[in-house]
Design an enzyme around this catalytic site. Structure first.
Site, PDB file in Angstrom:
ATOM      1  N   ASP A 102       0.848  -1.416   0.236  1.00 21.93           N
ATOM      2  CA  ASP A 102       0.344   0.161  -0.126  1.00 21.93           C
ATOM      3  C   ASP A 102       0.632   1.349  -0.019  1.00 21.93           C
ATOM      4  OD1 ASP A 102      -2.266  -1.489  -0.091  1.00 21.93           O
ATOM      5  OD2 ASP A 102      -2.847  -1.239   1.736  1.00 21.93           O
ATOM      6  N   ASP A 103      -0.145   2.662  -0.664  1.00 23.72           N
ATOM      7  CA  ASP A 103       0.846   3.327  -0.555  1.00 23.72           C
ATOM      8  C   ASP A 103       1.632   4.250  -0.988  1.00 23.72           C
ATOM      9  OD1 ASP A 103      -1.571   3.916   2.003  1.00 23.72           O
ATOM     10  OD2 ASP A 103       0.191   3.929   3.396  1.00 23.72           O
ATOM     11  N   HIS A 148      -6.135   2.843  -3.873  1.00 26.41           N
ATOM     12  CA  HIS A 148      -5.999   2.840  -2.129  1.00 26.41           C
ATOM     13  C   HIS A 148      -6.718   4.246  -2.457  1.00 26.41           C
ATOM     14  CE1 HIS A 148      -4.827   2.256   1.002  1.00 26.41           C
ATOM     15  NE2 HIS A 148      -3.929   2.765   0.853  1.00 26.41           N
ATOM     16  N   HIS A 206      -5.284   9.477   0.004  1.00 23.62           N
ATOM     17  CA  HIS A 206      -5.328   8.770   1.537  1.00 23.62           C
ATOM     18  C   HIS A 206      -5.989   9.533   2.721  1.00 23.62           C
ATOM     19  CE1 HIS A 206      -3.493   6.052   4.180  1.00 23.62           C
ATOM     20  NE2 HIS A 206      -3.115   4.808   3.135  1.00 23.62           N
ATOM     21  N   HIS A 208       3.618  -2.658   3.183  1.00 24.54           N
ATOM     22  CA  HIS A 208       3.510  -0.448   2.498  1.00 24.54           C
ATOM     23  C   HIS A 208       4.843  -1.310   1.737  1.00 24.54           C
ATOM     24  CE1 HIS A 208       0.773  -0.687   5.605  1.00 24.54           C
ATOM     25  NE2 HIS A 208      -0.020   0.292   4.667  1.00 24.54           N
TER      26      HIS A 208
HETATM   27 ZN   LIG Z   1      -2.699   3.254   3.314  1.00 27.14          ZN
END
Ligand SMILES: [Zn+2]
Length: 390
Positions: A207-208, A258, A262, A354
């Site tokens: 993620d991210d 995603h 955020h 992540h």
């Molecule tokens: Zn996230």
């Protein structure tokens, strides 16, 4: 109407609608009974007013049943048939469900002494005559068969396990070729619902990102071990690192939306804000040359019905996780990540890690090779969140 013996006889009453087949049949049975009774008693029915006027012996026939009556010469044939509910009925075109599509496709006939007549104006004369009512025959429309694909049932809104795709089924519909009515539906192949896999596989998700600082290390470790993963990207990060985002795809990994920025508060947000974030993330990915994401990962795992339905409406399944390695926590260590993994992993688990966001993804990168090697040593393969059945 009189009977010679002086007992009044009424024509039988209709038992059903004037066109009702059962009524017609019962009616004929009644007629036959009346006729039998008359024969047994030696009586003759008089259909007319005067006993002195010349009489005509009439045999009324329909569907092989006869009844003999005596009427006054000059009696109107239409009236006689009306009184006995023997007016001829045309054959109809019926739909597969019995609706009348055409009222007359096979005209009925009335034969007087064997010759067809137009009913209007015919009066009965002579000493005796035979009147035969020949109804038209109903016909049911033809049918055609179409084979249709039936989509598989949808899986659950939220994925935590690797899902084996469902498969469509096939049905055969028999359809009235005039009416379009469906006469029958037969399942040829039943659709197969998607199921959580029981295979010994996991789905790694990151993620991210993409992050210029950390994502290249993650990609290199995955490449060196021949592992494919799913990257849940943030729109602003994609806009900042579009080349890197495209490299992720080029190296055979899948993408997941995603959100644009955020936003951790989407579970409580109204539809407009949800649409802006969830739709915005997708749009940024597509605008930067990435494939359309098939998954949506909620920031912080924060979900609401609105979030789920907005994601679904743009073709994205909500992708949660079964294993949270907590690699994102500032106090995490390679040991804590491995500990979380060992406690939670199971066949089909979606694993959360992540490759961006926060200030430091050192632990994520440092532990990744060991995560993969440990799982491989336990017999796990690596796959995407939705797979074809084995
Ligand atoms: Zn996230």
């Amino acid at each position: 109407m009189d009977v010679l013996a002086g007992t009044p006889v009424e024509p039988p009453r209709p038992l059903d609608g004037p066109r009702g087949e059962p009524g017609r049949r019962r009616h004929l049975v009644l007629l036959a009974l009346v006729a039998l009774g008359l024969v047994a008693a030696g009586l003759v029915v008089l259909h007319g007013k005067s006993q002195a006027a010349p009489q005509v012996q009439v045999v009324l026939s329909r569907d092989g049943s006869d009844v003999a009556v005596e009427v006054v010469a000059g009696t109107d044939l239409t009236q006689l048939l009306t009184d006995f509910e023997l007016l001829p009925v045309d054959g109809r075109l019926l739909s597969v469900s019995g609706e009348v599509l055409e009222a007359s496709i096979d005209p009925a006939q009335v034969l007087v002494d064997g010759s067809p007549v137009e009913l209007a104006g015919v009066q009965l004369s002579g000493q005796s005559t035979r009147v035969e009512v020949v109804d038209g025959v109903d016909r049911v429309e033809g049918t055609r068969t179409v084979v249709e694909e039936v989509p598989p049932p949808a899986g659950p809104d939220v994925l935590r396990h690797v899902e084996e795709r469902g498969a469509p089924g096939r049905v055969e519909r028999t359809i009235g070729e005039v009416s379009g009515e469906v006469a029958s539906v037969e399942t040829v192949v039943a659709p197969r619902a998607p199921v959580a896999t029981t295979s010994r596989v996991v789905a790694l998700t990151f993620d991210d990102g993409p992050s210029a600082a950390w994502t290249p290390y993650v990609l290199e470790i995955l490449r060196s071990r021949g592992v494919k993963a799913t990257f849940c990207m943030v729109g602003t990060a994609v806009a900042k690192n579009p080349e890197l985002a495209r490299r992720i795809v080029a190296e055979g990994h899948q993408v997941c939306n995603h959100t644009q920025g955020h936003d951790l508060g989407l579970a409580e947000a109204g539809a407009e804000r949800v649409q802006g974030e969830v739709g915005g993330g997708r749009a940024t990915m597509i605008d930067n040359g990435l494939p359309e994401p098939g998954y949506y990962r909620p920031p912080g795992g924060n979900l609401s019905d609105t979030v789920v339905s907005v994601a679904r409406s743009q073709g994205e399944r909500v992708l949660m996780w079964k294993v949270d390695t907590k690699d994102w926590q500032s106090r995490s260590t390679t040991e804590s990540v491995l500990q979380n993994l060992r406690e939670q992993v199971e066949p089909g688990a979606v694993i959360l890690m992540h490759d961006g966001g926060g200030s430091n993804r050192f632990t994520s990168v440092a532990v990744l090779a060991t995560v993969i090697d440990e799982l491989k040593a336990q017999g796990y393969g690596f796959t995407f969140p939705i797979i074809d059945p084995p």
